[in-house]
Motif scaffolding. Structure first.
Motif, PDB file in Angstrom:
ATOM      1  N   PRO A 115       0.829  -1.211   0.000  1.00 43.11           N
ATOM      2  CA  PRO A 115       0.000   0.000   0.000  1.00 43.11           C
ATOM      3  C   PRO A 115       0.864   1.263   0.000  1.00 43.11           C
ATOM      4  O   PRO A 115       1.991   1.260   0.506  1.00 43.11           O
ATOM      5  CB  PRO A 115      -0.808  -0.115   1.298  1.00 43.11           C
ATOM      6  CG  PRO A 115      -0.789  -1.566   1.636  1.00 43.11           C
ATOM      7  CD  PRO A 115       0.526  -2.083   1.153  1.00 43.11           C
ATOM      8  N   PHE A 116       0.322   2.337  -0.543  1.00 41.19           N
ATOM      9  CA  PHE A 116       1.048   3.605  -0.638  1.00 41.19           C
ATOM     10  C   PHE A 116       1.497   4.094   0.735  1.00 41.19           C
ATOM     11  O   PHE A 116       2.625   4.557   0.911  1.00 41.19           O
ATOM     12  CB  PHE A 116       0.141   4.636  -1.323  1.00 41.19           C
ATOM     13  CG  PHE A 116       0.779   5.983  -1.524  1.00 41.19           C
ATOM     14  CD1 PHE A 116       2.148   6.121  -1.710  1.00 41.19           C
ATOM     15  CD2 PHE A 116      -0.007   7.133  -1.532  1.00 41.19           C
ATOM     16  CE1 PHE A 116       2.732   7.368  -1.905  1.00 41.19           C
ATOM     17  CE2 PHE A 116       0.562   8.380  -1.720  1.00 41.19           C
ATOM     18  CZ  PHE A 116       1.933   8.499  -1.904  1.00 41.19           C
ATOM     19  N   SER A 117       0.620   3.979   1.735  1.00 37.56           N
ATOM     20  CA  SER A 117       0.953   4.467   3.081  1.00 37.56           C
ATOM     21  C   SER A 117       2.136   3.704   3.676  1.00 37.56           C
ATOM     22  O   SER A 117       3.002   4.294   4.332  1.00 37.56           O
ATOM     23  CB  SER A 117      -0.260   4.350   4.003  1.00 37.56           C
ATOM     24  OG  SER A 117      -0.720   3.012   4.071  1.00 37.56           O
ATOM     25  N   GLU A 118       2.186   2.390   3.440  1.00 32.31           N
ATOM     26  CA  GLU A 118       3.302   1.592   3.962  1.00 32.31           C
ATOM     27  C   GLU A 118       4.600   1.925   3.230  1.00 32.31           C
ATOM     28  O   GLU A 118       5.682   1.930   3.832  1.00 32.31           O
ATOM     29  CB  GLU A 118       2.986   0.101   3.835  1.00 32.31           C
ATOM     30  CG  GLU A 118       1.872  -0.370   4.761  1.00 32.31           C
ATOM     31  CD  GLU A 118       1.643  -1.870   4.677  1.00 32.31           C
ATOM     32  OE1 GLU A 118       2.557  -2.584   4.212  1.00 32.31           O
ATOM     33  OE2 GLU A 118       0.549  -2.322   5.064  1.00 32.31           O
ATOM     34  N   ALA A 119       4.496   2.207   1.940  1.00 29.40           N
ATOM     35  CA  ALA A 119       5.684   2.605   1.177  1.00 29.40           C
ATOM     36  C   ALA A 119       6.224   3.937   1.694  1.00 29.40           C
ATOM     37  O   ALA A 119       7.440   4.138   1.786  1.00 29.40           O
ATOM     38  CB  ALA A 119       5.338   2.711  -0.308  1.00 29.40           C
ATOM     39  N   MET A 120       5.323   4.858   2.055  1.00 25.98           N
ATOM     40  CA  MET A 120       5.743   6.136   2.635  1.00 25.98           C
ATOM     41  C   MET A 120       6.381   5.928   4.006  1.00 25.98           C
ATOM     42  O   MET A 120       7.374   6.584   4.351  1.00 25.98           O
ATOM     43  CB  MET A 120       4.541   7.075   2.765  1.00 25.98           C
ATOM     44  CG  MET A 120       4.018   7.624   1.459  1.00 25.98           C
ATOM     45  SD  MET A 120       2.480   8.568   1.692  1.00 25.98           S
ATOM     46  CE  MET A 120       3.025   9.878   2.789  1.00 25.98           C
ATOM     47  N   ALA A 121       5.814   5.022   4.794  1.00 28.21           N
ATOM     48  CA  ALA A 121       6.300   4.791   6.158  1.00 28.21           C
ATOM     49  C   ALA A 121       7.740   4.285   6.179  1.00 28.21           C
ATOM     50  O   ALA A 121       8.428   4.416   7.196  1.00 28.21           O
ATOM     51  CB  ALA A 121       5.388   3.805   6.876  1.00 28.21           C
ATOM     52  N   LYS A 122       8.210   3.724   5.069  1.00 27.19           N
ATOM     53  CA  LYS A 122       9.588   3.239   4.998  1.00 27.19           C
ATOM     54  C   LYS A 122      10.586   4.384   4.872  1.00 27.19           C
ATOM     55  O   LYS A 122      11.796   4.155   4.914  1.00 27.19           O
ATOM     56  CB  LYS A 122       9.743   2.282   3.808  1.00 27.19           C
ATOM     57  CG  LYS A 122       9.022   0.950   3.986  1.00 27.19           C
ATOM     58  CD  LYS A 122       9.162   0.064   2.758  1.00 27.19           C
ATOM     59  CE  LYS A 122      10.606  -0.358   2.530  1.00 27.19           C
ATOM     60  NZ  LYS A 122      10.722  -1.284   1.380  1.00 27.19           N
ATOM     61  N   HIS A 123      10.077   5.614   4.738  1.00 26.68           N
ATOM     62  CA  HIS A 123      10.959   6.778   4.565  1.00 26.68           C
ATOM     63  C   HIS A 123      10.598   7.865   5.581  1.00 26.68           C
ATOM     64  O   HIS A 123      10.133   8.952   5.211  1.00 26.68           O
ATOM     65  CB  HIS A 123      10.844   7.307   3.138  1.00 26.68           C
ATOM     66  CG  HIS A 123      11.145   6.284   2.093  1.00 26.68           C
ATOM     67  ND1 HIS A 123      12.434   5.953   1.724  1.00 26.68           N
ATOM     68  CD2 HIS A 123      10.322   5.476   1.368  1.00 26.68           C
ATOM     69  CE1 HIS A 123      12.396   5.006   0.802  1.00 26.68           C
ATOM     70  NE2 HIS A 123      11.135   4.693   0.571  1.00 26.68           N
ATOM     71  N   PRO A 124      10.821   7.584   6.877  1.00 27.02           N
ATOM     72  CA  PRO A 124      10.461   8.569   7.916  1.00 27.02           C
ATOM     73  C   PRO A 124      11.286   9.844   7.849  1.00 27.02           C
ATOM     74  O   PRO A 124      10.897  10.859   8.424  1.00 27.02           O
ATOM     75  CB  PRO A 124      10.729   7.801   9.222  1.00 27.02           C
ATOM     76  CG  PRO A 124      11.741   6.758   8.857  1.00 27.02           C
ATOM     77  CD  PRO A 124      11.418   6.366   7.449  1.00 27.02           C
TER      78      PRO A 124
END
Length: 403
Positions: A115-124
């Protein structure tokens, strides 16, 4: 491993894309199974981790770049463009090399089914918890475009606010820095020459002039040591402020600085109310929203109060009671929040409160130079007065002895 390919589809259309396969032969087999004719096929080159870290240190991702990213993404999603195609289009237009790598990695993860949100979460280091939570809420509600638009508007407001604060603080910081540089030159160049004149004429000098002359002699001989000391002190202070204890102390101190403290208070309350209203409008539960806001408000003083409010709400209480007991929230804030809680319109009240404190922040930033000018003039006047008095008194003594 990942491969970049160009192939002809069964309809004769030329298609470019990316795919996963065990090896080159496996990639060709996958394309042929789909009735595609491979034209070009090459393994995607991974950006070395150390290169990514180096680019992050060199460039980073600014609030302005993030706001443009979310704004473009929102526009493309609204136009019914898929998230993969949208990210690819935005990534192609991004000039920031580090951000381009981050977008490419997110794109790869999404193509792998993440999911897009999980992909974003990998880049805090790029996306705050607030952004990840808003996108996740949009995915669950089926209204991703609205969530991304919220983020675009929120990031733009934060960027404008930070720009105003930096602009308002530039003048006093510039004046203070210039005064320090001029003082350093006076002590290392001017005073030692006057000291030689006074010694040659064997004139009696007051004790305060003697102190300045001694300081000038020391700085003229050991200016490099003084420079190292200043750089070391500034570096040590910056390092300490970045530690957990140092950040807590600095957050408390800056809230007590005249004029500047009020500016920080308005900024933090505006940021708190704006972000909380955005999260609540996005469907995030209030306890979770408070925890997220505590992480992005960027000050330990308000973080602790907001977390206590989250605990209060979790146990069945009202967050307005916690804010009413805090010295960092004016009474009007807790009163407005209580009205919102009683009326069931907390998000609407927070938006109005954010607008009010945004205007107050604008007012202070516009008038900050005017308010600080008397303080700066007094500070500079005292410094110049002490120097002039200490230098002129021996000169008067010389004139008197000659007369």
């Amino acid at each position: 491993m990942k491969f970049l390919f160009q192939a002809k589809s069964p309809s004769g259309e030329i298609v470019n894309g990316k795919m996963d396969a065990a090896d080159r032969d496996g990639a060709i087999a996958i394309l042929q199974e789909k009735k595609f004719v491979p034209l070009k096929l090459e393994r995607e080159k991974d950006s070395p981790a150390f290169m990514k870290d180096l680019q992050h240190l060199w460039e980073g991702v600014s609030l302005r770049e993030l706001s443009v990213f979310f704004r473009q993404l929102s526009t493309l999603i609204e136009a019914k463009v898929s998230i993969v195609a949208s990210l690819r289009a935005v990534g192609d237009q991004t000039e920031n090399a580090f951000f381009k790598i981050v977008i490419a990695e997110m794109l790869s993860d999404i193509e792998d089914g993440m999911p897009f949100s999980e992909a974003m979460a990998k880049h805090p280091e790029v996306f705050e918890t607030l952004a990840v939570s808003m996108v996740k809420a949009g995915e669950l509600s089926g209204n991703l475009q609205r969530s991304v638009l919220f983020l675009a508007e929120n990031t733009e407001k934060n960027y404008e606010l930070n720009s105003k604060i930096k602009g308002a603080l530039f003048y006093p910081i510039f004046v203070f820095s210039a005064a320090l540089i001029i003082g350093f030159v006076v002590f290392t160049v001017v005073l030692p020459k006057l000291t030689g004149i006074f010694k040659d004429m064997k004139v009696e000098i007051p004790w305060y002039t003697a102190v300045l002359m001694t300081a000038g002699d020391f700085m003229s001989k050991y200016w490099w040591l003084v420079g190292i000391g200043i750089v070391g002190a500034v570096g040590g202070a910056i390092y300490y402020v970045k530690t957990e204890d140092g950040k807590k102390e600095w957050d408390i101190i800056k809230m007590k600085i005249p004029v500047i403290g009020s500016l920080f208070q308005y900024v933090y309350i505006s940021r708190f109310s704006e972000n909380l209203s955005v999260l609540l409008d996005g469907g995030i539960p209030i306890v979770r929203a408070l925890v997220i806001v505590s992480e992005v408000v960027n000050t330990t003083t308000y973080e602790g109060v907001i977390l206590r409010a989250a605990d209060e709400v979790k146990s069945g209480g009202a967050m307005s009671t916690v804010f009413a007991r805090s010295e960092y929230f004016p009474p009007i804030v807790s009163q407005m929040i209580k009205i919102g809680e009683d009326a069931g319109k907390i998000s609407e009240v927070l938006r109005h409160m954010s607008g009010f404190y945004n205007k107050e922040t604008d007012r202070i930033t516009r008038n900050l130079s005017t308010m600080l000018e008397p303080i700066l003039i007094t500070f500079l006047g005292l410094g110049v007065g002490v120097l002039v008095f200490a230098i002129l008194m021996p000169i008067y003594n010389i004139a008197g002895s000659i007369g």
